[in-house]
Structures are given as C-alpha cells and as structure tokens.
Design an enzyme around this catalytic site. Structure first.
Site, PDB file in Angstrom:
ATOM      1  N   PRO A   2      91.117 110.507  28.807  1.00 28.13           N
ATOM      2  CA  PRO A   2      91.327 112.018  28.127  1.00 28.13           C
ATOM      3  C   PRO A   2      89.696 112.729  28.583  1.00 28.13           C
ATOM      4  O   PRO A   2      88.786 112.320  28.111  1.00 28.13           O
ATOM      5  CB  PRO A   2      91.628 111.819  26.824  1.00 28.13           C
ATOM      6  N   GLU A   3      90.075 114.064  28.895  1.00 28.27           N
ATOM      7  CA  GLU A   3      88.777 114.778  29.385  1.00 28.27           C
ATOM      8  C   GLU A   3      88.829 115.858  27.992  1.00 28.27           C
ATOM      9  O   GLU A   3      89.667 116.028  27.354  1.00 28.27           O
ATOM     10  CB  GLU A   3      88.649 115.307  30.370  1.00 28.27           C
ATOM     11  N   LYS A  58      83.637 115.281  24.313  1.00 28.48           N
ATOM     12  CA  LYS A  58      84.998 114.501  24.285  1.00 28.48           C
ATOM     13  C   LYS A  58      85.310 113.916  23.085  1.00 28.48           C
ATOM     14  O   LYS A  58      86.199 112.977  23.108  1.00 28.48           O
ATOM     15  CB  LYS A  58      85.005 113.527  25.394  1.00 28.48           C
ATOM     16  N   ARG A 260      83.170 106.906  41.167  1.00 30.42           N
ATOM     17  CA  ARG A 260      84.589 107.699  40.995  1.00 30.42           C
ATOM     18  C   ARG A 260      84.962 108.468  42.117  1.00 30.42           C
ATOM     19  O   ARG A 260      84.211 108.823  42.982  1.00 30.42           O
ATOM     20  CB  ARG A 260      84.397 108.739  39.736  1.00 30.42           C
TER      21      ARG A 260
END
Length: 270
Positions: A2-3, A58, A260
């Site tokens: 989750p960002e 975050k 990534r």
C-alpha cells in the site's frame, strides 16, 4: 505494498468510526508483526479517547487523549477491517469502541508494524526524523526537487522513491507522475530541467489526489476498511501496461530499476 493513497484512504475510513471514540477493548493476538508490538499497547489504548487521525508518508496515525499516538504501517499485505464478520488468524490487533464498533488489523504476511509514540515528539521519532516533505503539502515545490537533485547522477525515478526527498511516494505513483510530466525514468536527476520539474510537481499531486478519490489502487491484498476495493488501477496510463499502446501512438515499455518494475513510454518520455 500500500502506498500513500491507500494509507490515506485507510485513515479516512477508520476515522468515520474511530475519531472521537473511546477504545473500550484492545486484543493483541500475537507478539509481533515485522517487529514486536509495544508491550504496553493494550494498556495504553484501553480507555483512551481518539482525538484525531492522520498520516505521515506511508504511516497511519491514531492520536489519543493520553498524548500517545499509535503509528501503524501496512507493510506488504496489511489492511484494517471495520466490523468484520469474524476474527481470523491474520487479525493480529483488534480494537473495540465504546459504541461497539470493531476494527481489526489484518496482515497475512506480517510485514506491517505498530508503534506507540509520544504525540508531541512524533517528528523526532527516528522513522520520521529524516523524511522529506509531504507530496500533497506546501513543502513540495519544484525548487525543493531542484535542490535535492542538483548534481545527482542517479535516475530520477529512484530519487523520487527516496523518502528523504519526498515522503510517501511509491512505485506505482512515481511511474504515473513521470509519465504525465513526460520525463524519462532513467534520466539523471541532475539533468532534469527546471521546466520539467515545474510539470512534475503538479503531476505528482494530481496522480495522488485522483487515486485517493478512487479509493486507492487494489493490487493483491489491499482493500478499504469498509471492504470495498480501490479503483484507481483502471486509470493507470503506464503502470502494469507493458506492450500496450500509449496515447501518443508509442508502446509502453517495462524496465527494472532498483529491483522494481518501471513502466514508461519511450516515445513521449524523454
């Protein structure tokens, strides 16, 4: 993972049933997540009134009238559930309000975390002390990025993921913001023009605000506290779209940066 938009959506969802309420009961159902729960977590929260909710980067923040703030991070798979039908093996922390509402922190992979921090010293807490400005706040300006990028040979994509430069940005939204600003993700940070930075800041804000309005992006484990999914994924313009056509007529490409996936259009991002 989750960002920022997913954490912001989570905090807003929790606030609808938790803000202003007394926490009547706390159940800590295991000793740790990524690291141990605070030993006094249940004692510190039981009987406390929630005085406000917030977010930093975050992390979600639950402030109490005891001048203690519960700081949570959702890790890779964490999510809060409101009034779940049952409490399962992955519901590691459960809060019950004076009105009988139940909130459970569910984290199957246990990469999340929960901490207790003195409210007045939040900005001194080590994970917060070195954070950059919030991307939706007044501190993020083109001149801030220009100073942070000056002389840097690292790729602009990787610099934007550095939490000391901008707090809370993650892979999805950096890809989307760079696309909107027409900046190639491999461009050296120090070579990004002032004009491009002037486009990048509003692009970052727009992507985040649109995602929050859509409830975030649901990938694998994320869902809002009310159980609904986030719908911003349908509006991704490059992320996860390798091989698909870009609006400019080019084709979305995928590369790997810093371990990534990065998605971009080589035709319109220079």
């Amino acid at each position: 993972m989750p960002e920022l938009p997913e954490v912001e959506t989570t905090v807003r969802g929790l606030a609808t049933v938790l803000d202003g309420q007394v926490i009547r009961r706390v159940a800590v159902n295991r000793a740790d997540l990524r690291r141990p729960f605070p030993e006094d977590l249940a004692q510190a929260l039981t009987g406390a009134r929630v005085t406000g909710m917030g977010r930093r980067a975050k992390y979600g923040l639950i402030h109490t009238d005891r001048e203690r703030t519960m700081v949570f991070h959702l890790g890779m798979s964490g999510r809060w559930r409101i009034d779940p039908e049952d409490i399962g093996k992955h519901d590691h922390l459960v809060l019950e309000t004076g009105e009988g509402r139940v909130l459970s922190l569910n984290d199957a992979r246990r990469f999340g975390s929960v901490d207790l921090v003195d409210t007045g010293r939040l900005e001194e807490w080590p994970p917060f002390a070195a954070l950059g400005p919030e991307p939706l706040g007044p501190g993020l300006k083109a001149r801030h990025l220009a100073k942070a990028f000056e002389g840097r040979i690292a790729a602009v994509k990787l610099l934007l993921l550095d939490q000391q430069i901008v707090a809370g940005l993650g892979n999805i939204y950096v890809c989307e913001a760079l696309y909107r600003a027409r900046i190639h993700p491999e461009r050296e940070g120090g070579k990004v023009s002032a004009r491009a930075l002037g486009l990048l800041v509003p692009a970052i804000r727009a992507v985040l605000e649109e995602s929050i309005a859509a409830g975030g992006s649901t990938l694998r484990d994320y869902a809002r506290p009310d159980g609904e999914l986030g719908y911003f994924a349908k509006d991704w313009r490059v992320y996860g779209r390798e091989g698909e056509p870009c609006q400019c007529g080019g084709v979305v490409k995928r590369i790997v940066q810093g371990g990534r996936s990065t998605f971009f259009c080589p035709r319109c991002q220079k």
